[in-house]
Design a protein around this motif. Structure first.
Motif, PDB file in Angstrom:
ATOM      1  N   ALA A 234       0.832  -1.204   0.000  1.00 49.46           N
ATOM      2  CA  ALA A 234       0.000   0.000   0.000  1.00 49.46           C
ATOM      3  C   ALA A 234       0.867   1.255   0.000  1.00 49.46           C
ATOM      4  O   ALA A 234       1.986   1.260   0.508  1.00 49.46           O
ATOM      5  N   ASN A 235       0.306   2.334  -0.578  1.00 51.99           N
ATOM      6  CA  ASN A 235       0.977   3.634  -0.558  1.00 51.99           C
ATOM      7  C   ASN A 235       0.325   4.601   0.419  1.00 51.99           C
ATOM      8  O   ASN A 235       0.741   5.757   0.516  1.00 51.99           O
ATOM      9  N   THR A 236      -0.702   4.147   1.118  1.00 49.77           N
ATOM     10  CA  THR A 236      -1.380   5.012   2.078  1.00 49.77           C
ATOM     11  C   THR A 236      -0.739   4.900   3.453  1.00 49.77           C
ATOM     12  O   THR A 236      -0.120   3.888   3.788  1.00 49.77           O
ATOM     13  N   LYS A 237      -0.939   5.943   4.271  1.00 48.74           N
ATOM     14  CA  LYS A 237      -0.363   5.973   5.623  1.00 48.74           C
ATOM     15  C   LYS A 237      -1.438   5.903   6.705  1.00 48.74           C
ATOM     16  O   LYS A 237      -1.165   5.489   7.826  1.00 48.74           O
ATOM     17  N   LYS A 238      -2.675   6.312   6.399  1.00 44.22           N
ATOM     18  CA  LYS A 238      -3.720   6.392   7.418  1.00 44.22           C
ATOM     19  C   LYS A 238      -4.987   5.626   7.058  1.00 44.22           C
ATOM     20  O   LYS A 238      -5.733   5.205   7.936  1.00 44.22           O
ATOM     21  N   ILE A 239      -5.262   5.461   5.782  1.00 39.64           N
ATOM     22  CA  ILE A 239      -6.499   4.800   5.355  1.00 39.64           C
ATOM     23  C   ILE A 239      -6.165   3.484   4.653  1.00 39.64           C
ATOM     24  O   ILE A 239      -5.076   3.345   4.076  1.00 39.64           O
ATOM     25  N   PRO A 240      -7.067   2.499   4.707  1.00 41.90           N
ATOM     26  CA  PRO A 240      -6.749   1.195   4.105  1.00 41.90           C
ATOM     27  C   PRO A 240      -6.723   1.241   2.585  1.00 41.90           C
ATOM     28  O   PRO A 240      -7.460   2.000   1.953  1.00 41.90           O
ATOM     29  N   THR A 241      -5.857   0.423   2.020  1.00 44.76           N
ATOM     30  CA  THR A 241      -5.864   0.160   0.579  1.00 44.76           C
ATOM     31  C   THR A 241      -6.204  -1.309   0.391  1.00 44.76           C
ATOM     32  O   THR A 241      -5.524  -2.173   0.940  1.00 44.76           O
ATOM     33  N   ILE A 242      -7.257  -1.587  -0.359  1.00 44.03           N
ATOM     34  CA  ILE A 242      -7.693  -2.961  -0.557  1.00 44.03           C
ATOM     35  C   ILE A 242      -7.690  -3.320  -2.033  1.00 44.03           C
ATOM     36  O   ILE A 242      -7.939  -2.478  -2.899  1.00 44.03           O
ATOM     37  N   ASP A 243      -7.366  -4.568  -2.297  1.00 40.54           N
ATOM     38  CA  ASP A 243      -7.439  -5.118  -3.659  1.00 40.54           C
ATOM     39  C   ASP A 243      -8.640  -6.047  -3.715  1.00 40.54           C
ATOM     40  O   ASP A 243      -8.815  -6.913  -2.850  1.00 40.54           O
ATOM     41  N   ILE A 244      -9.484  -5.865  -4.735  1.00 45.39           N
ATOM     42  CA  ILE A 244     -10.690  -6.671  -4.898  1.00 45.39           C
ATOM     43  C   ILE A 244     -10.579  -7.475  -6.191  1.00 45.39           C
ATOM     44  O   ILE A 244     -10.106  -6.963  -7.218  1.00 45.39           O
ATOM     45  N   ALA A 245     -11.012  -8.718  -6.134  1.00 46.67           N
ATOM     46  CA  ALA A 245     -10.955  -9.596  -7.301  1.00 46.67           C
ATOM     47  C   ALA A 245     -11.645  -8.959  -8.496  1.00 46.67           C
ATOM     48  O   ALA A 245     -12.630  -8.214  -8.353  1.00 46.67           O
ATOM     49  N   LEU A 246     -11.123  -9.244  -9.670  1.00 44.63           N
ATOM     50  CA  LEU A 246     -11.628  -8.655 -10.912  1.00 44.63           C
ATOM     51  C   LEU A 246     -13.148  -8.730 -11.019  1.00 44.63           C
ATOM     52  O   LEU A 246     -13.805  -7.753 -11.381  1.00 44.63           O
ATOM     53  N   GLU A 247     -13.713  -9.884 -10.695  1.00 43.90           N
ATOM     54  CA  GLU A 247     -15.155 -10.077 -10.879  1.00 43.90           C
ATOM     55  C   GLU A 247     -15.963  -9.124 -10.000  1.00 43.90           C
ATOM     56  O   GLU A 247     -16.933  -8.504 -10.449  1.00 43.90           O
ATOM     57  N   ASP A 248     -15.547  -8.993  -8.724  1.00 40.69           N
ATOM     58  CA  ASP A 248     -16.271  -8.113  -7.812  1.00 40.69           C
ATOM     59  C   ASP A 248     -15.944  -6.644  -8.052  1.00 40.69           C
ATOM     60  O   ASP A 248     -16.800  -5.770  -7.881  1.00 40.69           O
ATOM     61  N   TYR A 249     -14.707  -6.372  -8.446  1.00 36.58           N
ATOM     62  CA  TYR A 249     -14.343  -4.996  -8.776  1.00 36.58           C
ATOM     63  C   TYR A 249     -15.164  -4.505  -9.966  1.00 36.58           C
ATOM     64  O   TYR A 249     -15.673  -3.382  -9.966  1.00 36.58           O
ATOM     65  N   GLY A 250     -15.296  -5.361 -10.984  1.00 33.39           N
ATOM     66  CA  GLY A 250     -16.093  -4.989 -12.146  1.00 33.39           C
ATOM     67  C   GLY A 250     -17.545  -4.706 -11.784  1.00 33.39           C
ATOM     68  O   GLY A 250     -18.165  -3.770 -12.310  1.00 33.39           O
TER      69      GLY A 250
END
Length: 518
Positions: A234-250
Motif C-alpha cells: 500500500a501507498n497510504t499511511k492512514k487509510i486502508p488500501t484494498i485489492d478486490i478480485a476482478l469479478e467483484d471490482y467490475g
C-alpha cells in the motif's frame, strides 16, 4: 578344469569392471538420487513452511517465525545454522480483511488489504464508492478532489474480460478475439491517460486521496488468469488500501458508473509492529580440506503475502534445504564449506543477499560457485554462464554426472551475459563471484503464482521440486570436490547500441538496510 578357470577369470574381470564403474562420484550421485526419491522430506517441509507459518513478508512476525523454524530444522539434521542480522524494517502483521457490498444489494466480496496497509482501527467503515474521473488536466483534478471526502475511491481500470487470452484463443472466433484485444488495448491506453492527467503517480495519487479525506482506496491488479490478482504494498499511511478480485471490482465499477451508488463495508485488522530487525538464515556444512572456500546454495526466504509464497520462493527454499539435508547425510565432510543462504527482503530489491555480499568480502572472494533457484515450481530447464568466460569448463564437468533425465532437458548458454537483477544470484555476479540461476519451467508462473493471491501449497509440483533438489545437491557436491578452483575471467561485453559504448559489468549495489519507514 579349463572351463572353470575361464569362468573364474570372467567373473573377476566383470567385478573389476564394476569396481572401476563405481567411482566415488557415481556412488554419491546414486545415493543422492536414492535419498531424494525414497526418503524425501519435501512435502513435510512445504506443509510446515507454507501452511503452518504462511507468507513471509519482510518485517512480519511470520518472517521471523520462518527464520527460527529453519534454524531448528537444520539442527535436527546435524547442520549448524544461524540468523544473521543485516538491517531493520517496518514491522507489520496482516489481520482479517472483510469486505461486503451493502447497497444496492448485499454481497460478500473477494478481496484483501495490501501489505503494510493501515487498518480500520478495529471497526468497520461503510461508504459509497467513486471512480477516478477523466478530467482535462491536473488543475481540474485538484478541483474534483474534495468530492472524495468520506468515500472509497476506485483507482483501477475495469477489465473488459475476466477470461485469460488462452481461453479466448481456444473458444472465440478469430474476429471476436481480435476485436476484444483491440478494444482492451484502447481502454488500457485511455485509462493510462486518465491517470496521467491527474498529474500524479501511484504513490502521490494515494497521498492526495488520503489527504482529501477519502476513507479508503479500492483497486484491482488482475494477473491475466482466472481468479488471480497481484498483491503488493500500500501507498497510504492512514487509510486502508484494498485489492478486490476482478469479478467483484467490475461489479462495483459498473454499479458506480451507472449511478446506482454502491456502498461497501470494509474491516481490516492489520497491526503495526514498530521497527523490527531483519535477518538472513545461514546454514553451514564445514569443509575439511578447503574450509575457506565456499559453495553456496541460494534462495530467498521472504515472499509477498497475497498467498503463502509457495512458488515464490517456497519451492526454491525447499530445494536448497532438501539438498543440504541430503548432502549432510551422504557427504558430511565436504572438501569445501557448503553454505545455504536463505535471504531476506529479496522482493524489495535483493536486500538480504546484497547485505551478505557487502558484509562478507572474505567469503565472496573465495566462492567456488553459487546456485540460486527462484522462479517457480518447475524443473530446471535453463542454465547460463552469467558472462564468466570459463563457466562452460566447470559447469560442464559438474553437469556430466547428473542423471540424463534431469540433465538432458537443461538448455545451457555459455558464456552468457551477467544478470543484473531478478534474483539473488545477481548480487554475487555483481561482486565478480561465479553465481548461477537454476531457471525453471514456467507452469504459468507469471500469471498464476508470481506475487499473487493464488501462490499456495497446491500449486507445488513436487516431482519437479524433487528433481531440482537432486540437481542442486549434485552440483554442490561436484563443485565442492572439484580439484580446481573456478576461474572468474569475465567476457568482453558487446557495445550498447543505445549509448555506443562498450557494455560494463553490473556494479555492486548497496542494500536498503532500513526499509518501510519514513
Amino acid at each position: 578344469m579349463y572351463r572353470t578357470l575361464r569362468l573364474i577369470m570372467l567373473i573377476a574381470l566383470l567385478n573389476l569392471q564394476q569396481a572401476f564403474a563405481q567411482t566415488p562420484d557415481s556412488v554419491i550421485v546414486a545415493g543422492i538420487v536414492k535419498e531424494a526419491t525414497e526418503n524425501s522430506q519435501l512435502e513435510k517441509l512445504a506443509h510446515e513452511l507454507m501452511d503452518v507459518i504462511g507468507p513471509r513478508l519482510v518485517g512480519s512476525p511470520q518472517m521471523q517465525q520462518a527464520h527460527d523454524w529453519a534454524v531448528e530444522k537444520y539442527k535436527t539434521w546435524g547442520i549448524t545454522a544461524r540468523n544473521e542480522k543485516w538491517g531493520e524494517w517496518r514491522g507489520w502483521e496482516r489481520g482479517v480483511t472483510h469486505i461486503d457490498m451493502v447497497h444496492p444489494r448485499v454481497k460478500s466480496l473477494e478481496g484483501m488489504q495490501l501489505a503494510w496497509s493501515p487498518s480500520t482501527a478495529g471497526k468497520s467503515v461503510t461508504a459509497e464508492l467513486v471512480i477516478i474521473p477523466d478530467v482535462q488536466d491536473s488543475i481540474a483534478f485538484q478541483q474534483w478532489l474534495p468530492q472524495v471526502k468520506g468515500k472509497f475511491v476506485m483507482i483501477s481500470m475495469n477489465q473488459p474480460t475476466g477470461r485469460p487470452d488462452y481461453n479466448w484463443q481456444e473458444f472465440a472466433t478469430k474476429e471476436s478475439f481480435e476485436k476484444m484485444k483491440k478494444e482492451r488495448t484502447a481502454q488500457t491506453e485511455a485509462w493510462r491517460k486518465r491517470i496521467s492527467k491527474t498529474g500524479m503517480n501511484n504513490r502521490t495519487l494515494a497521498e492526495a486521496l488520503e489527504k482529501a479525506g477519502a476513507v479508503g482506496i479500492v483497486m484491482s491488479n488482475w494477473s491475466n488468469g482466472f481468479g488471480v490478482n497481484k498483491i503488493f504494498g500500500a501507498n497510504t499511511k492512514k487509510i486502508p488500501t484494498i485489492d478486490i478480485a476482478l469479478e467483484d471490482y467490475g461489479l462495483l465499477y459498473r454499479l458506480t458508473e451507472s449511478g446506482n451508488k454502491p456502498k461497501i463495508t470494509v474491516r481490516s485488522d492489520s497491526k503495526e509492529k514498530g521497527t523490527v530487525p531483519t535477518f538472513n538464515t545461514i546454514a553451514e556444512i564445514k569443509g575439511t580440506e578447503k574450509p575457506d572456500e565456499y559453495v553456496i546454495l541460494s534462495a530467498h526466504f521472504d515472499s509477498w503475502d497475497g498467498g503463502t509464497g509457495a512458488t515464490d520462493n517456497g519451492t526454491g527454499t525447499l530445494v536448497m534445504m532438501e539438498a543440504a539435508r541430503i548432502l549432510k547425510k551422504l557427504y558430511p565432510n565436504p572438501k569445501r564449506t557448503i553454505l545455504v543462504g536463505h535471504w531476506g527482503s529479496e522482493e524489495q530489491g535483493l536486500n538480504g543477499s546484497r547485505a551478505f555480499v557487502e558484509d562478507h568480502p572474505e567469503i565472496v572472494s573465495n566462492i567456488q560457485a553459487v546456485f540460486n533457484q527462484d522462479n517457480g515450481t518447475g524443473r530446471v530447464t535453463s542454465l547460463a554462464g552469467q558472462g564468466f568466460l570459463h563457466s562452460y569448463e566447470y559447469l560442464g564437468r559438474w553437469l556430466s554426472v547428473v542423471p540424463a533425465n534431469i540433465k538432458d532437458p537443461i538448455e545451457t548458454r555459455f558464456p552468457g551475459s551477467p544478470g543484473t537483477g531478478g534474483s539473488d544470484f545477481a548480487s554475487f555476479v555483481a561482486a565478480g563471484a561465479p553465481a548461477f540461476s537454476l531457471s525453471s519451467l514456467s507452469w504459468s508462473y507469471g500469471s498464476y503464482t508470481w506475487h499473487t493471491n493464488r501462490d499456495t501449497y497446491d500449486k507445488i509440483v513436487f516431482d519437479d521440486v524433487r528433481s531440482n533438489a537432486i540437481l542442486a545437491a549434485i552440483m554442490a557436491y561436484m563443485a565442492s570436490e572439484d580439484p580446481q578452483k573456478t576461474k572468474r575471467d569475465q567476457i568482453v561485453l558487446p557495445v550498447n547500441p543505445q549509448t555506443g559504448k562498450p557494455g560494463t559489468w553490473p556494479a555492486k549495489r548497496t542494500p536498503t538496510r532500513k526499509g518501510g519507514v519514513n
